[in-house]
Design a protein around this motif. Structure first.
Motif, PDB file in Angstrom:
ATOM      1  N   TYR A 282     -10.503  17.003  21.998  1.00  0.00           N
ATOM      2  CA  TYR A 282     -11.054  15.881  22.805  1.00  0.00           C
ATOM      3  C   TYR A 282      -9.755  15.263  23.337  1.00  0.00           C
ATOM      4  N   GLY A 283      -9.885  14.403  24.462  1.00  0.00           N
ATOM      5  CA  GLY A 283      -8.857  13.751  25.071  1.00  0.00           C
ATOM      6  C   GLY A 283      -9.579  12.507  25.624  1.00  0.00           C
ATOM      7  N   THR A 284      -8.528  11.600  25.823  1.00  0.00           N
ATOM      8  CA  THR A 284      -8.972  10.406  26.690  1.00  0.00           C
ATOM      9  C   THR A 284      -8.034   9.722  27.380  1.00  0.00           C
ATOM     10  N   ARG A 285      -8.376   9.060  28.373  1.00  0.00           N
ATOM     11  CA  ARG A 285      -7.165   8.621  29.434  1.00  0.00           C
ATOM     12  C   ARG A 285      -7.894   7.266  29.779  1.00  0.00           C
TER      13      ARG A 285
ATOM     14  N   GLY B 169     -11.747   7.439  30.896  1.00  0.00           N
ATOM     15  CA  GLY B 169     -12.436   8.958  30.928  1.00  0.00           C
ATOM     16  C   GLY B 169     -12.107   9.716  29.674  1.00  0.00           C
ATOM     17  N   LYS B 170     -12.994  10.116  29.000  1.00  0.00           N
ATOM     18  CA  LYS B 170     -13.132  10.731  27.693  1.00  0.00           C
ATOM     19  C   LYS B 170     -13.886  12.077  28.022  1.00  0.00           C
TER      20      LYS B 170
ATOM     21  N   THR C  86     -17.353  11.475  29.532  1.00  0.00           N
ATOM     22  CA  THR C  86     -17.711  10.213  30.036  1.00  0.00           C
ATOM     23  C   THR C  86     -16.727   9.636  30.911  1.00  0.00           C
ATOM     24  N   LEU C  87     -17.170   8.982  32.030  1.00  0.00           N
ATOM     25  CA  LEU C  87     -16.198   8.365  33.032  1.00  0.00           C
ATOM     26  C   LEU C  87     -16.822   7.020  33.281  1.00  0.00           C
ATOM     27  N   GLY C  88     -15.897   6.176  33.331  1.00  0.00           N
ATOM     28  CA  GLY C  88     -16.437   4.812  33.434  1.00  0.00           C
ATOM     29  C   GLY C  88     -15.477   3.733  33.801  1.00  0.00           C
ATOM     30  N   GLU C  89     -16.016   2.389  34.027  1.00  0.00           N
ATOM     31  CA  GLU C  89     -15.100   1.514  34.351  1.00  0.00           C
ATOM     32  C   GLU C  89     -15.696   0.306  33.803  1.00  0.00           C
ATOM     33  N   SER C  90     -14.615  -0.771  33.428  1.00  0.00           N
ATOM     34  CA  SER C  90     -15.361  -2.180  32.967  1.00  0.00           C
ATOM     35  C   SER C  90     -14.091  -3.216  33.674  1.00  0.00           C
TER      36      SER C  90
END
Length: 178
Positions: A94-97, A73-74, A63-67
């Motif tokens: 898994y990884g997240t940024r 990004g996950k 998943t890539l996104g913005e708020s």
């Protein structure tokens, strides 16, 4: 150190696989249909793209996104190792940024989940870059002691490496139906 080398090797393989597509591959296997773009409720505006693809006996997801709080990004890989009379065992890496005005963070980890008809267990190992690493293990189950008597029990242990003691939680209950 070993995890950084492994993560770097996996990233290199993914980049190399993307760069070395044979001619005509993109036309034969379009991936645009696997992306979904969603916008949530106007008061909680989030714009994100999710995807998943079967690969190597498992599933790669992301998943890539913005708020308003920033960009995120996950991503990861999920695989079922077995699902038979022994139960069901699945694993996930898994990884997240996250990038935001207040700073950024990166974390990664791995998880194993096992379950059968009356018990389940999980272990999760995670690390935040520039921060701490930790592990969490949990298990629970329900067993019949008699026709109308059941034992349910469970527990969790979590440990943040570099700290003295783990957090431990246990519970058990015997239920008898009259």
């Amino acid at each position: 150190m070993y995890s950084k080398v492994l993560l770097s090797a996996a990233l290199l393989v993914c980049v190399n696989a993307q760069v070395s597509m044979p001619p005509g591959y993109a036309e034969k296997y379009p991936i645009t249909s696997q992306f979904s773009r969603s916008v949530r409720h106007p008061r909680d505006i989030h714009d994100f793209v999710t995807w998943d693809k079967e690969m190597g006996g498992g599933k790669v997801f992301g998943t890539l996104g913005e708020s308003d709080q920033g960009l995120f990004g996950k991503g990861g890989y999920n695989r079922e190792f077995f699902n038979d009379d022994r139960g069901k065992l699945t694993g996930q890496a898994y990884g997240t940024r996250v990038l935001g005005p207040g700073g950024d963070s990166t974390s990664y980890g791995g998880r194993l989940d096992w379950a059968n008809e009356n018990a389940k267990a999980a272990i999760d190992l995670n690390r935040q870059i520039g921060g701490s690493a930790g592990i969490e293990a949990s298990a629970s189950g329900v067993w019949d002691l008699g026709k109308n008597t059941h034992l349910s029990a469970g527990g969790v242990v979590s440990k943040e490496f570099g700290h003295r003691r783990p957090d431990v939680g246990l519970q058990a209950q015997i239920t008898h139906e009259w």
